[in-house]
Design an enzyme around this catalytic site. Structure first.
Site, PDB file in Angstrom:
ATOM      1  N   HIS A   1       0.904  -1.542   0.010  1.00 43.27           N
ATOM      2  CA  HIS A   1       0.100  -0.465  -0.148  1.00 43.27           C
ATOM      3  C   HIS A   1       1.170   1.007   0.156  1.00 43.27           C
ATOM      4  CE1 HIS A   1       1.047   0.558   4.366  1.00 43.27           C
ATOM      5  NE2 HIS A   1       0.672  -0.677   4.490  1.00 43.27           N
ATOM      6  N   ASP A   2       0.328   2.228  -0.590  1.00 46.79           N
ATOM      7  CA  ASP A   2       0.608   3.734  -0.947  1.00 46.79           C
ATOM      8  C   ASP A   2       2.426   3.722  -1.323  1.00 46.79           C
ATOM      9  OD1 ASP A   2      -1.123   4.488   0.793  1.00 46.79           O
ATOM     10  OD2 ASP A   2      -0.606   3.211   1.905  1.00 46.79           O
TER      11      ASP A   2
ATOM     12  N   GLY B   1       5.042  -0.659   2.689  1.00 44.08           N
ATOM     13  CA  GLY B   1       4.272   0.150   2.660  1.00 44.08           C
ATOM     14  C   GLY B   1       4.990   1.294   2.633  1.00 44.08           C
TER      15      GLY B   1
END
Length: 264
Positions: A126-127, A144
């Protein structure tokens, strides 16, 4: 569901209402395409792939069997907020690759640039923000919030700690754990990664002038042995150099970071 007349969807694929399928796109058997997915023109999704969430896939990208794109992040803080995954054009996403969307705490988007190669079993958490022409070799994994610059290569079975930045043109050797930022055009290797020189192979392949490579060698030596703290040495480099490649290292070192640096 919006399916272009030139798209081909196998009768054994599941494309949910709301999905957008572009011209010339092919969706193979046993695939699942979620209701918020947008596939641009010329995308190929081979059998048994899953694309879900608010995910866009750029023109000409190929998704190989058993890849899972856009499923919820592996982050216990994720609470179902609306976030997205953006994948660029002409990427090759091989078997069993996983890419997760963003989270509220990281800006809400995971973004993949154009012309990337993500080999079998690699993972983008994520991200993460990934540039163009990035290569992740088999079973490499980004935690992340990582940033990866254009043209970087992450070797097989390597792991990158969350919030780490990898500069453009850097190369991470196989089976390396990266826990701190990697300056542009660097070579990093070892069980616990250490800065081991320049990515000379990558620089030569990119056609970088010999004068710039010489300037990068001198810059690395100054960062290694110059007086003062690491960032002070970088500031002096910025004042003394005529090379745009060295300036990119200076800008990288002086930018905001949540990690330290791998130093020579």
């Amino acid at each position: 569901m919006t399916v272009h007349a030139d798209a081909r969807i196998h009768p054994m694929a599941v494309v949910e209402d709301g999905a957008e399928i572009g011209a010339g796109t092919v969706v193979g058997p046993f695939c699942i395409v979620g209701p918020q997915v947008r596939l641009a023109a010329g995308v190929t999704v081979k059998s048994h792939a899953v694309i879900s969430g608010e995910t866009t896939v750029g023109e000409g990208t190929t998704v190989f069997p058993f890849a899972v794109l856009g499923e919820v992040p592996q982050d216990l803080k994720f609470s179902g907020e609306r976030t997205r995954l953006e994948i660029g054009a002409r990427c090759r996403i091989r078997e069993h690759v996983t890419m997760n969307p963003g989270t509220r705490g990281g800006g809400g988007v995971t973004r993949i640039g154009d012309d990337g190669l993500f080999m079998a079993g690699s993972h983008v958490a994520h991200d993460c923000l990934i540039g163009n022409r990035v290569i992740m070799v088999n079973n490499a994994a980004l935690a992340g919030h990582c940033h990866v610059g254009d043209g970087a290569i992450i070797g097989g079975l390597s792991g990158v700690h969350q919030w780490v930045r990898i500069g453009e043109g850097a190369i991470i050797g196989a089976v390396t754990m990266v826990t701190a930022d990697v300056i542009p055009h660097a070579l990093v290797q070892g069980p616990r990664g250490h800065l081991d020189g320049l990515n000379l192979v990558g620089l030569k392949r990119a056609g970088v002038a010999r004068s710039d490579i010489t300037a990068l060698r001198a810059a690395l030596q100054m960062l290694r042995q110059g007086e003062g703290a690491f960032q002070d040495r970088a500031r002096r480099l910025g004042e003394e150099t005529d090379s745009d490649y060295v300036r990119s290292i200076v800008a990288f070192v002086l930018a905001d970071s949540d990690r330290g640096f791998l130093t020579p």
